[in-house]
Design a protein around this motif. Sequence first.
Motif, PDB file in Angstrom:
ATOM      1  N   PRO A  30       0.323  -1.281  -0.400  1.00  0.00           N
ATOM      2  CA  PRO A  30       0.600   0.103   0.120  1.00  0.00           C
ATOM      3  C   PRO A  30       0.743   1.462   0.066  1.00  0.00           C
ATOM      4  CG  PRO A  30       0.039  -0.726   2.196  1.00  0.00           C
ATOM      5  CD  PRO A  30       0.855  -1.937   1.531  1.00  0.00           C
ATOM      6  N   CYS A  47       0.680   5.651   3.945  1.00  0.00           N
ATOM      7  CA  CYS A  47       0.616   4.556   3.580  1.00  0.00           C
ATOM      8  C   CYS A  47      -0.999   3.809   5.182  1.00  0.00           C
ATOM      9  CB  CYS A  47       0.801   3.298   3.395  1.00  0.00           C
ATOM     10  SG  CYS A  47       2.161   2.449   4.491  1.00  0.00           S
ATOM     11  N   TYR A  48       0.122   4.754   6.275  1.00  0.00           N
ATOM     12  CA  TYR A  48      -1.132   4.036   7.725  1.00  0.00           C
ATOM     13  C   TYR A  48      -0.236   2.973   8.309  1.00  0.00           C
ATOM     14  CZ  TYR A  48      -4.522   7.960   7.261  1.00  0.00           C
ATOM     15  OH  TYR A  48      -4.849   9.172   7.144  1.00  0.00           O
ATOM     16  N   LEU A  69      -4.402  -4.676   4.607  1.00  0.00           N
ATOM     17  CA  LEU A  69      -5.758  -3.814   4.008  1.00  0.00           C
ATOM     18  C   LEU A  69      -6.542  -2.683   4.844  1.00  0.00           C
ATOM     19  CD1 LEU A  69      -4.040  -4.913   0.694  1.00  0.00           C
ATOM     20  CD2 LEU A  69      -3.040  -2.844   2.180  1.00  0.00           C
ATOM     21  N   GLU A  70      -7.543  -4.380   5.484  1.00  0.00           N
ATOM     22  CA  GLU A  70      -8.764  -3.510   5.665  1.00  0.00           C
ATOM     23  C   GLU A  70      -8.393  -3.212   6.997  1.00  0.00           C
ATOM     24  OE1 GLU A  70     -10.421  -7.238   6.862  1.00  0.00           O
ATOM     25  OE2 GLU A  70     -10.615  -8.254   4.506  1.00  0.00           O
ATOM     26  N   LEU A  72      -5.972  -1.001   7.519  1.00  0.00           N
ATOM     27  CA  LEU A  72      -5.218   0.156   7.415  1.00  0.00           C
ATOM     28  C   LEU A  72      -6.501   1.257   6.848  1.00  0.00           C
ATOM     29  CD1 LEU A  72      -2.067  -0.761   4.976  1.00  0.00           C
ATOM     30  CD2 LEU A  72      -2.766   0.193   7.279  1.00  0.00           C
ATOM     31  N   ALA A  73      -7.352   0.473   6.255  1.00  0.00           N
ATOM     32  CA  ALA A  73      -8.641   1.480   5.997  1.00  0.00           C
ATOM     33  C   ALA A  73      -9.707   2.005   6.956  1.00  0.00           C
ATOM     34  CB  ALA A  73      -9.321  -0.096   4.701  1.00  0.00           C
ATOM     35  N   ARG A  74      -9.554   1.260   7.805  1.00  0.00           N
ATOM     36  CA  ARG A  74      -9.942   1.613   9.124  1.00  0.00           C
ATOM     37  C   ARG A  74      -9.344   2.711   9.673  1.00  0.00           C
ATOM     38  NH1 ARG A  74     -11.150  -3.557   9.344  1.00  0.00           N
ATOM     39  NH2 ARG A  74      -9.469  -4.772  10.903  1.00  0.00           N
ATOM     40  N   ARG A  75      -8.120   2.664  10.056  1.00  0.00           N
ATOM     41  CA  ARG A  75      -7.233   3.847  10.450  1.00  0.00           C
ATOM     42  C   ARG A  75      -7.144   4.840   9.813  1.00  0.00           C
ATOM     43  NH1 ARG A  75      -1.685   0.015  11.030  1.00  0.00           N
ATOM     44  NH2 ARG A  75      -1.861  -1.493  12.277  1.00  0.00           N
ATOM     45  N   ARG A  76      -7.601   5.159   8.666  1.00  0.00           N
ATOM     46  CA  ARG A  76      -7.495   6.140   7.227  1.00  0.00           C
ATOM     47  C   ARG A  76      -8.338   6.750   7.673  1.00  0.00           C
ATOM     48  NH1 ARG A  76      -5.758   2.416   3.749  1.00  0.00           N
ATOM     49  NH2 ARG A  76      -3.864   3.460   2.865  1.00  0.00           N
ATOM     50  N   VAL A  77     -10.221   6.179   8.029  1.00  0.00           N
ATOM     51  CA  VAL A  77     -11.078   7.101   8.661  1.00  0.00           C
ATOM     52  C   VAL A  77     -10.932   7.471  10.330  1.00  0.00           C
ATOM     53  CG1 VAL A  77     -13.811   6.244   9.736  1.00  0.00           C
ATOM     54  CG2 VAL A  77     -13.054   5.198   7.656  1.00  0.00           C
TER      55      VAL A  77
END
Length: 84
Positions: A30, A47-48, A69-70, A72-77
């Motif tokens: 990522p 990329c978190y 990756l899942e 990381l998506a939560r971390r972005r939010v």
Amino acid sequence: MDAARQRRLLDRERRRAERRRLLESGPPSPCIGVCRLDDRTGYCIGCYRTIDEIGDWQIMMPEDRHALLEALARRRVDGSRTPS
């Protein structure tokens, strides 16, 4: 080189090749080339990922990469959360 040793070496190379194939079959990194760790969260601002997750990416199994990756998506939010 005796036949038994040659078979062991060929077997080991076959296992290495299979491991490389498996690792390469997972999702790509990522990384977006913005590589700097946030002192507050410990996450890369691009990329978190944590420094350990960045270092381990190349040796992670594909299912572990997908799970990360899942995460990381939560971390972005919720960018304010710190690594667990």
